[in-house]
Scaffold this active site. Sequence first.
Site, short mmCIF file in Angstrom:
data_model
loop_
_atom_site.label_atom_id
_atom_site.label_comp_id
_atom_site.label_asym_id
_atom_site.label_seq_id
_atom_site.Cartn_x
_atom_site.Cartn_y
_atom_site.Cartn_z
N CYS A 1 -8.98 6.40 -5.05
CA CYS A 1 -8.95 7.84 -4.76
C CYS A 1 -9.29 8.71 -5.97
O CYS A 1 -9.61 9.89 -5.81
CB CYS A 1 -7.57 8.25 -4.25
N HIS B 1 -2.52 14.04 -6.00
CA HIS B 1 -3.13 13.16 -4.99
C HIS B 1 -2.06 12.93 -3.91
O HIS B 1 -0.92 12.57 -4.24
CB HIS B 1 -3.55 11.82 -5.61
N SER C 1 2.82 -0.05 -4.26
CA SER C 1 1.83 0.99 -4.58
C SER C 1 2.52 2.32 -4.91
O SER C 1 2.05 3.08 -5.75
CB SER C 1 0.82 1.17 -3.44
N GLU D 1 -14.57 5.50 -1.30
CA GLU D 1 -14.18 4.09 -1.29
C GLU D 1 -14.41 3.52 0.10
O GLU D 1 -13.83 2.51 0.48
CB GLU D 1 -12.75 3.89 -1.78
N ASP E 1 10.88 6.07 15.50
CA ASP E 1 11.43 7.41 15.55
C ASP E 1 10.39 8.36 14.93
O ASP E 1 9.92 8.11 13.81
CB ASP E 1 12.73 7.43 14.73
N SER F 1 -5.54 3.93 -6.75
CA SER F 1 -4.94 2.60 -6.85
C SER F 1 -5.80 1.70 -7.71
O SER F 1 -7.00 1.90 -7.84
CB SER F 1 -4.80 1.99 -5.45
N ASN G 1 -4.41 11.03 4.80
CA ASN G 1 -5.00 10.70 3.49
C ASN G 1 -6.53 10.74 3.58
O ASN G 1 -7.11 10.10 4.45
CB ASN G 1 -4.53 9.30 3.07
P1 HMG Z 1 6.88 1.94 5.77
O1 HMG Z 1 7.38 0.87 4.91
O2 HMG Z 1 6.52 1.57 7.18
O3 HMG Z 1 7.83 3.19 5.85
O4 HMG Z 1 5.59 2.60 5.16
P2 HMG Z 1 9.35 3.33 5.32
O5 HMG Z 1 10.23 2.47 6.12
O6 HMG Z 1 9.36 3.21 3.81
O7 HMG Z 1 9.59 4.84 5.73
C1 HMG Z 1 8.85 5.86 5.10
C2 HMG Z 1 9.84 6.98 4.73
O8 HMG Z 1 10.36 7.52 5.93
C3 HMG Z 1 11.08 6.49 3.92
O9 HMG Z 1 11.38 7.56 3.04
C4 HMG Z 1 12.15 6.37 4.99
O10 HMG Z 1 13.46 6.50 4.48
C5 HMG Z 1 11.78 7.54 5.87
P3 HMG Z 1 11.79 7.24 1.51
O11 HMG Z 1 13.03 6.43 1.58
O12 HMG Z 1 10.63 6.45 0.92
O13 HMG Z 1 11.94 8.59 0.87
N1 HMG Z 1 12.25 7.40 7.27
C6 HMG Z 1 12.76 8.42 7.97
N2 HMG Z 1 13.02 9.71 7.64
C7 HMG Z 1 13.55 10.52 8.61
N3 HMG Z 1 13.83 10.08 9.87
C8 HMG Z 1 13.59 8.80 10.24
C9 HMG Z 1 13.04 7.91 9.26
N4 HMG Z 1 12.67 6.60 9.29
C10 HMG Z 1 12.19 6.31 8.05
N5 HMG Z 1 13.87 8.40 11.46
C11 HMG Z 1 4.39 2.89 3.09
C12 HMG Z 1 5.58 3.33 3.94
C13 HMG Z 1 4.18 3.86 1.96
C14 HMG Z 1 4.67 1.49 2.54
C15 HMG Z 1 3.15 2.83 3.99
O14 HMG Z 1 2.88 4.10 4.55
C16 HMG Z 1 1.91 2.33 3.29
O15 HMG Z 1 1.70 1.16 3.03
N6 HMG Z 1 0.98 3.27 2.99
C17 HMG Z 1 -0.29 2.95 2.34
C18 HMG Z 1 -0.15 2.86 0.83
C19 HMG Z 1 0.15 4.21 0.24
O16 HMG Z 1 -0.17 5.25 0.78
N7 HMG Z 1 0.73 4.19 -0.98
C20 HMG Z 1 0.99 5.42 -1.71
C21 HMG Z 1 0.82 5.25 -3.22
S1 HMG Z 1 -0.74 4.48 -3.60
C22 HMG Z 1 -1.92 5.75 -3.38
O17 HMG Z 1 -1.58 6.88 -3.23
C23 HMG Z 1 -3.35 5.34 -3.38
C24 HMG Z 1 -4.03 5.37 -2.03
O18 HMG Z 1 -4.30 6.70 -1.65
C25 HMG Z 1 -5.33 4.56 -2.10
C26 HMG Z 1 -6.31 4.82 -3.21
O19 HMG Z 1 -6.03 5.23 -4.31
O20 HMG Z 1 -7.45 4.51 -2.92
C27 HMG Z 1 -3.19 4.76 -0.93
#
Ligand code: HMG
Length: 445
Positions: A120, A244, A211, A83, A31, A364, A328
């Site tokens: 980051c 960030h 994360s 990175e 979706d 991270s 990002n």
């Molecule tokens: P996921 O598990 O596929 O997604 O990926 P989800 O099922 O958790 O859905 C995401 C959000 O959308 C949720 O919201 C859902 O409810 C919502 P929340 O409950 O969390 O508030 N949702 C909807 N909303 C409206 N209509 C819909 C619908 N469907 C779902 N139809 C995940 C999410 C973050 C796990 C993934 O994107 C990921 O692995 N990302 C990479 C890691 C990341 O970015 N982590 C962030 C913190 S770490 C960081 O920032 C460091 C980084 O930048 C690296 C560095 O430092 O080098 C990553």
Amino acid sequence: MTAVGIDAMEIWTGKLKLDLAETFAPAQGDDPGKYTKGLGLRASSFPDVYEDIVTMGANAAYRLMDRKGLTPEDIGRIDVATESAFDNSKPVSTYIAGCLEQVYDENFHHANKGERKFACISGTQSLDDAYNWIRAGRNRDRAALVIATDTALYARDDPGEATQGAGAVAMLVDEDPNLVELSTEQGYGSADETDFLKPNQQFPSVDGKRSVNVYLARMREALEDFAEVAGDIHPGDYEMIPFHTPFPGMVRKAAALGYRHIIRGTDVGDLMAEEIGHQPMRADFETDDEFHAAIKEYTDALTETERYQDWYANTIEPTLQISREVGNWYTGSVHIARAAGLKHARENGLDLDEARLLVASYGSGAQAEVHAETIVPGWEEEIGALSIDEQIRNRYELSFAEYEQIHDVHNHEAESDVEEFTAPEDEFAFDGWGRMGERKYRYVE
Ligand code: HMG
């Protein structure tokens, strides 16, 4: 004490766009709301075939130097935060200096060059290094060039794939800056964490859900540590809070927790207590689970209040506006959040001279850092010189099949032979490989 901070900045986005709702979501069978509402992203930027971390960084830096009328003699230090490096020895800053030397008569032989790594957060750490170098009086009247450049790619079908992005931010750090002065006070939250890492591999190993929690935990520590050195924080103290931003939904969570934390013991906390009751205290619950459920319920109620929503709309939302369109950028992410907030303020005629930002960086592995910045006269002109809206508009929009091709082009393990989607013009471009496996670049008129 002379002010030290960011004098000017430039942003360079990868030239290709993947629309998440229209192109990515249908191909994944998702979706579109998951991306646009849940993660809060509309699109990602990708580098074209001839773009990479060097070209994006060099292009941002050249545009900055050219606009400010600088030559290599004015720069005493070039630090690159990334990175996405492709060499474990030769730093990206040497490649970028090599590019810039193609377009200037002078060279950068006098400049100290390096590369910073801590996921980051290294973009902000490079700002620190530049700040400290100037404060220590070692800069001999020269400024530092800090470049945060990344191609944030995930393996295909990794949950992180939706949050990809690519771009660079170049910042000039100097005395008597024209954009923001950095505070000496800083707060840290740092711990050995295994949430996102690249153990000698291009694409990250990610425990995505964890994360998110690690980000929140370290950010809370950094906020507490900052308050210890700078004094208690009131929600009215800061005009905006650039975080960030791996995706805007992450900042939505961090902002709610941060607000809950900083209103404690303030007049805002008292008003909130009248409206939705007092914040739950651990001592009032038998188990952690009960306490966490109560905290979640309280936070949900808090984010529904008009008071919170007004604060969020003014303090947080403006900082997310570039990120929503580009994804990002890892090391550059918090710096495009600052730019987005200031751009919004300029476009809406806000008077920000001497106003303050609270800047919340994160990497991270994991570490959060919080510091304050004072916006200085000159900021409007600097921000007005940015061309990021035009760059975002002019990106080539990829079909899903083209996205798959460009992912392969930038995948170090994949073989690919794809034509470029756009033509380079007045910019640095990748020009093939040298005899020792080095990358070569040329300036395309
Ligand atoms: P996921 O598990 O596929 O997604 O990926 P989800 O099922 O958790 O859905 C995401 C959000 O959308 C949720 O919201 C859902 O409810 C919502 P929340 O409950 O969390 O508030 N949702 C909807 N909303 C409206 N209509 C819909 C619908 N469907 C779902 N139809 C995940 C999410 C973050 C796990 C993934 O994107 C990921 O692995 N990302 C990479 C890691 C990341 O970015 N982590 C962030 C913190 S770490 C960081 O920032 C460091 C980084 O930048 C690296 C560095 O430092 O080098 C990553």
